[in-house]
Motif scaffolding. Structure first.
Motif: not given
Length: 100
Positions: A1-7, A50-60
């Motif tokens: 199963m693929e790991e989904q990236t957070p939105p 993003v750094n405080a909440d690991p369920t969020q993506g978009g750090k880059k």
């Protein structure tokens, strides 16, 4: 199963868009203001979220938005300094220098 990236964080997306707009408008009309300042603020806020909440993506995306905004500010400062030394204006600065 693929790991989904957070939105991605919406503020990170907005930061990239505003950072790109600031780079595009830096030479033509308004020196990138207020796009570069707002993009910088949104990028920093998005990066902390993003750094405080690991369920969020978009750090880059947030980092790219910050980078584009900072680049725009540095480019504007360089243009103003260059126009002062050379007496050649860019955009609005050219109009001001021509009327002096």
């Amino acid at each position: 199963m693929e790991e989904q990236t957070p939105p991605p964080n919406p503020l990170a997306i907005a930061s990239v868009i505003l950072g790109a707009l600031s780079c595009l408008t830096a030479c033509f009309c308004c020196y990138g203001f207020p796009f570069n300042l707002i993009g910088l603020v949104l990028g920093v806020v998005a990066l902390t979220q993003v750094n405080a909440d690991p369920t969020q993506g978009g750090k880059k995306l947030a980092q790219i938005g910050i980078g584009l905004s900072v680049f725009s500010v540095v480019m504007v400062i360089g243009m103003v300094v260059l126009s002062m030394f050379l007496g050649v204006g860019f955009g609005l600065m050219g109009a001001v220098l021509d009327n002096m």
